[in-house]
Design an enzyme around this catalytic site. Sequence first.
Site, PDB file in Angstrom:
ATOM      1  N   ALA A  56      35.188  35.585  47.962  1.00  0.00           N
ATOM      2  CA  ALA A  56      36.278  35.668  48.441  1.00  0.00           C
ATOM      3  C   ALA A  56      37.733  34.947  47.437  1.00  0.00           C
ATOM      4  O   ALA A  56      38.751  35.283  48.048  1.00  0.00           O
ATOM      5  CB  ALA A  56      36.312  35.882  49.816  1.00  0.00           C
ATOM      6  N   ASN A  57      37.482  34.100  47.776  1.00  0.00           N
ATOM      7  CA  ASN A  57      38.170  32.916  46.729  1.00  0.00           C
ATOM      8  C   ASN A  57      38.041  32.805  44.860  1.00  0.00           C
ATOM      9  O   ASN A  57      38.322  31.280  44.726  1.00  0.00           O
ATOM     10  CB  ASN A  57      38.800  31.875  47.455  1.00  0.00           C
ATOM     11  CG  ASN A  57      37.489  30.594  47.855  1.00  0.00           C
ATOM     12  OD1 ASN A  57      36.199  31.284  47.097  1.00  0.00           O
ATOM     13  ND2 ASN A  57      37.728  30.000  47.740  1.00  0.00           N
ATOM     14  N   MET A  58      37.498  33.616  44.229  1.00  0.00           N
ATOM     15  CA  MET A  58      37.451  33.912  43.025  1.00  0.00           C
ATOM     16  C   MET A  58      38.028  32.423  42.008  1.00  0.00           C
ATOM     17  O   MET A  58      37.850  31.383  41.507  1.00  0.00           O
ATOM     18  CB  MET A  58      37.573  34.552  42.306  1.00  0.00           C
ATOM     19  CG  MET A  58      36.200  35.339  42.916  1.00  0.00           C
ATOM     20  SD  MET A  58      36.272  37.222  41.483  1.00  0.00           S
ATOM     21  CE  MET A  58      36.240  36.330  39.848  1.00  0.00           C
ATOM     22  N   HIS A 105      45.056  39.165  54.087  1.00  0.00           N
ATOM     23  CA  HIS A 105      45.007  40.058  53.609  1.00  0.00           C
ATOM     24  C   HIS A 105      44.341  40.736  55.132  1.00  0.00           C
ATOM     25  O   HIS A 105      42.677  40.548  55.317  1.00  0.00           O
ATOM     26  CB  HIS A 105      43.468  39.343  52.998  1.00  0.00           C
ATOM     27  CG  HIS A 105      43.600  39.631  51.496  1.00  0.00           C
ATOM     28  ND1 HIS A 105      44.209  39.918  50.281  1.00  0.00           N
ATOM     29  CD2 HIS A 105      43.896  38.200  51.290  1.00  0.00           C
ATOM     30  CE1 HIS A 105      44.400  39.039  49.766  1.00  0.00           C
ATOM     31  NE2 HIS A 105      44.408  37.802  49.459  1.00  0.00           N
ATOM     32  N   ILE A 150      37.202  41.352  47.476  1.00  0.00           N
ATOM     33  CA  ILE A 150      36.366  41.636  48.506  1.00  0.00           C
ATOM     34  C   ILE A 150      37.329  40.927  49.388  1.00  0.00           C
ATOM     35  O   ILE A 150      36.800  40.785  50.132  1.00  0.00           O
ATOM     36  CB  ILE A 150      35.126  40.074  48.109  1.00  0.00           C
ATOM     37  CG1 ILE A 150      34.194  39.855  49.399  1.00  0.00           C
ATOM     38  CG2 ILE A 150      35.463  39.073  47.232  1.00  0.00           C
ATOM     39  CD1 ILE A 150      33.521  41.459  49.962  1.00  0.00           C
ATOM     40  N   ASP A 151      38.452  40.520  48.525  1.00  0.00           N
ATOM     41  CA  ASP A 151      39.118  39.639  49.802  1.00  0.00           C
ATOM     42  C   ASP A 151      40.388  40.618  51.458  1.00  0.00           C
ATOM     43  O   ASP A 151      40.258  40.899  52.030  1.00  0.00           O
ATOM     44  CB  ASP A 151      40.772  38.891  49.184  1.00  0.00           C
ATOM     45  CG  ASP A 151      40.344  37.827  48.727  1.00  0.00           C
ATOM     46  OD1 ASP A 151      39.449  36.950  50.090  1.00  0.00           O
ATOM     47  OD2 ASP A 151      40.587  37.246  47.846  1.00  0.00           O
ATOM     48  N   VAL A 207      40.042  47.531  42.202  1.00  0.00           N
ATOM     49  CA  VAL A 207      40.316  48.854  43.010  1.00  0.00           C
ATOM     50  C   VAL A 207      41.389  47.832  43.494  1.00  0.00           C
ATOM     51  O   VAL A 207      41.338  46.850  44.570  1.00  0.00           O
ATOM     52  CB  VAL A 207      40.356  49.651  43.073  1.00  0.00           C
ATOM     53  CG1 VAL A 207      39.296  50.203  41.870  1.00  0.00           C
ATOM     54  CG2 VAL A 207      38.808  49.348  44.597  1.00  0.00           C
ATOM     55  N   TYR A 221      48.756  33.887  51.870  1.00  0.00           N
ATOM     56  CA  TYR A 221      47.851  34.877  51.431  1.00  0.00           C
ATOM     57  C   TYR A 221      47.213  35.332  53.322  1.00  0.00           C
ATOM     58  O   TYR A 221      46.696  34.735  53.976  1.00  0.00           O
ATOM     59  CB  TYR A 221      46.496  34.645  50.324  1.00  0.00           C
ATOM     60  CG  TYR A 221      46.869  34.656  49.054  1.00  0.00           C
ATOM     61  CD1 TYR A 221      47.607  35.606  48.658  1.00  0.00           C
ATOM     62  CD2 TYR A 221      47.084  33.758  48.292  1.00  0.00           C
ATOM     63  CE1 TYR A 221      48.097  36.082  46.874  1.00  0.00           C
ATOM     64  CE2 TYR A 221      46.540  33.780  47.277  1.00  0.00           C
ATOM     65  CZ  TYR A 221      47.645  35.044  46.453  1.00  0.00           C
ATOM     66  OH  TYR A 221      48.252  35.635  45.108  1.00  0.00           O
ATOM     67  N   SER A 252      45.354  37.598  40.258  1.00  0.00           N
ATOM     68  CA  SER A 252      44.680  39.037  39.659  1.00  0.00           C
ATOM     69  C   SER A 252      44.456  38.666  37.919  1.00  0.00           C
ATOM     70  O   SER A 252      43.446  38.907  37.717  1.00  0.00           O
ATOM     71  CB  SER A 252      45.488  40.139  39.837  1.00  0.00           C
ATOM     72  OG  SER A 252      45.630  40.815  41.437  1.00  0.00           O
ATOM     73  N   ARG A 305      48.276  55.212  32.840  1.00  0.00           N
ATOM     74  CA  ARG A 305      47.732  53.580  32.487  1.00  0.00           C
ATOM     75  C   ARG A 305      46.626  54.068  31.617  1.00  0.00           C
ATOM     76  O   ARG A 305      46.440  53.317  30.971  1.00  0.00           O
ATOM     77  CB  ARG A 305      47.162  53.578  34.585  1.00  0.00           C
ATOM     78  CG  ARG A 305      46.829  51.777  34.573  1.00  0.00           C
ATOM     79  CD  ARG A 305      48.206  51.085  33.763  1.00  0.00           C
ATOM     80  NE  ARG A 305      47.010  49.609  33.871  1.00  0.00           N
ATOM     81  CZ  ARG A 305      48.206  48.724  33.560  1.00  0.00           C
ATOM     82  NH1 ARG A 305      49.335  48.801  33.213  1.00  0.00           N
ATOM     83  NH2 ARG A 305      47.598  47.725  32.745  1.00  0.00           N
ATOM     84  N   ARG A 314      42.334  25.026  45.856  1.00  0.00           N
ATOM     85  CA  ARG A 314      43.805  25.210  45.051  1.00  0.00           C
ATOM     86  C   ARG A 314      44.668  24.440  46.465  1.00  0.00           C
ATOM     87  O   ARG A 314      43.919  24.100  47.181  1.00  0.00           O
ATOM     88  CB  ARG A 314      44.309  26.697  45.344  1.00  0.00           C
ATOM     89  CG  ARG A 314      43.204  27.136  44.094  1.00  0.00           C
ATOM     90  CD  ARG A 314      44.126  28.561  44.305  1.00  0.00           C
ATOM     91  NE  ARG A 314      42.428  29.684  45.180  1.00  0.00           N
ATOM     92  CZ  ARG A 314      42.925  30.529  45.714  1.00  0.00           C
ATOM     93  NH1 ARG A 314      43.419  31.668  44.644  1.00  0.00           N
ATOM     94  NH2 ARG A 314      42.088  31.604  46.334  1.00  0.00           N
ATOM     95  N   ASP A 341      40.034  54.362  35.280  1.00  0.00           N
ATOM     96  CA  ASP A 341      41.283  54.493  36.113  1.00  0.00           C
ATOM     97  C   ASP A 341      41.344  56.261  36.679  1.00  0.00           C
ATOM     98  O   ASP A 341      41.390  56.880  36.117  1.00  0.00           O
ATOM     99  CB  ASP A 341      42.068  53.469  35.462  1.00  0.00           C
ATOM    100  CG  ASP A 341      43.402  53.738  37.152  1.00  0.00           C
ATOM    101  OD1 ASP A 341      43.713  52.061  37.499  1.00  0.00           O
ATOM    102  OD2 ASP A 341      44.242  54.202  37.198  1.00  0.00           O
ATOM    103  N   LYS A 393      45.163  30.333  51.172  1.00  0.00           N
ATOM    104  CA  LYS A 393      44.209  31.316  51.952  1.00  0.00           C
ATOM    105  C   LYS A 393      44.874  31.572  53.156  1.00  0.00           C
ATOM    106  O   LYS A 393      45.795  30.811  53.970  1.00  0.00           O
ATOM    107  CB  LYS A 393      43.325  30.993  51.638  1.00  0.00           C
ATOM    108  CG  LYS A 393      42.408  30.466  50.268  1.00  0.00           C
ATOM    109  CD  LYS A 393      41.780  32.019  50.141  1.00  0.00           C
ATOM    110  CE  LYS A 393      41.481  32.834  50.105  1.00  0.00           C
ATOM    111  NZ  LYS A 393      41.393  34.336  49.510  1.00  0.00           N
ATOM    112  N   GLU A 425      50.304  38.436  49.427  1.00  0.00           N
ATOM    113  CA  GLU A 425      50.082  40.043  48.987  1.00  0.00           C
ATOM    114  C   GLU A 425      50.566  41.344  48.859  1.00  0.00           C
ATOM    115  O   GLU A 425      50.213  42.104  48.259  1.00  0.00           O
ATOM    116  CB  GLU A 425      48.259  39.806  49.028  1.00  0.00           C
ATOM    117  CG  GLU A 425      47.605  40.423  50.474  1.00  0.00           C
ATOM    118  CD  GLU A 425      48.329  39.412  51.704  1.00  0.00           C
ATOM    119  OE1 GLU A 425      47.329  40.004  52.602  1.00  0.00           O
ATOM    120  OE2 GLU A 425      48.673  38.416  51.662  1.00  0.00           O
TER     121      GLU A 425
END
Length: 374
Positions: free
Chosen positions: A299-301, A96, A269-270, A239, A94, A134, A203, A15, A198, A75, A118
């Site tokens: 970590a960067n799907m 994180h 995972i991030d 989550v 981002y 997301s 929700r 990206r 959830d 990133k 984020e």
Amino acid sequence: MKIGCPKEIKPQEFRVGMTPNAAREAVANGHDVIIETKAGAGAGFEDADYIDAGARVVDTAEEVFATADMIVKVKEPQAVERKMLRENQLLFTYLHLAPDPDQTHDLLASGATCIAYETVTDRNGGLPLLAPMSEVAGKLAPQVGAWTLQKANGGRGVLMGGVPGVNPARVVVIGGGVVGTHAARVAAGMGADVTVLDMSLPRLRYLDDTMRGEFKTSYASKGNTAELVAQADMVIGAVLVPGAAAPKLISRAQLSTMKPGAALVDVAIDQGGCFETSRATTHADPIYEVDGIMHYCVANMPGAVARTSTIALGNATMPFMLALANKGWKQACADDVHLLNGLNVHAGKLTYYAVGEALGLDVVSPQLVVKQAA
């Protein structure tokens, strides 16, 4: 303002922080845009596209960091990039930070002002700069999970949709937010038997009403979660606690209750991951096995679909980027509490409470920082 965009250097990250359209908008607002050569190549944008937009293309990241007042990335800055940050420079990307003490300490030492995509919020309580990624990660999760389930990759050898006379895969999605909803819809579209867990009953009601039986919903009590995870062929961890480390929802001991070759896909995972046995992987080497259970923890799907992700992210970040450039970070944050919520670091001070709590560091109110900086 001089806005700089370096090429991403995290492994398998394709990206880019600015699209040519974003560069064109910034130039139209009177700013200078400096792009590292080939920064957009992985997303299908050529240097000529940026030049046509009015940006200046330079040869090295060092030149971008040395010249720019604001650095726009995707990133979190890697160690070599963090060394190039300087006092009074603005970083917009981002971050994180909660699971990453090394990065946090380096950013504090740099003296830079760092705003994290984020943790920027909106009036509805959402995370508008996290949401597009997301959505992408949620839609990718069943896709990569299905690949992980293939026997050649160490999985159970289960087809998501089954065939006549053979049951489909059982998929459990933990978390009914943006990631979880998109993951559940795609998994259900692949023919899987999907349950979303959830802890928010409103929700769950919303999902039940809007999805019209597309997938099942269930309350995420510990007992219910453990029971469903034991029956699952695939578990997708979706989550999020904004800015904070992800809670650990599946322990290592629970892996022994799962079907051999089942797949865990950790989209959190991030933020440190939501499974006790999670550790970050890359697209080059995405899966590993623990106690017979396959883990996919890239970590960067969204980097796997770099063009879609870059355009989606650029659409979301552009208004905030222009506000920071047009007004300067102090005035932009003073005018917009949602952008202020993105402020994580300023001049050696940590300004986001969830990060301070996760890392045991002192935190200064972001409102106080803006007031003192004015």
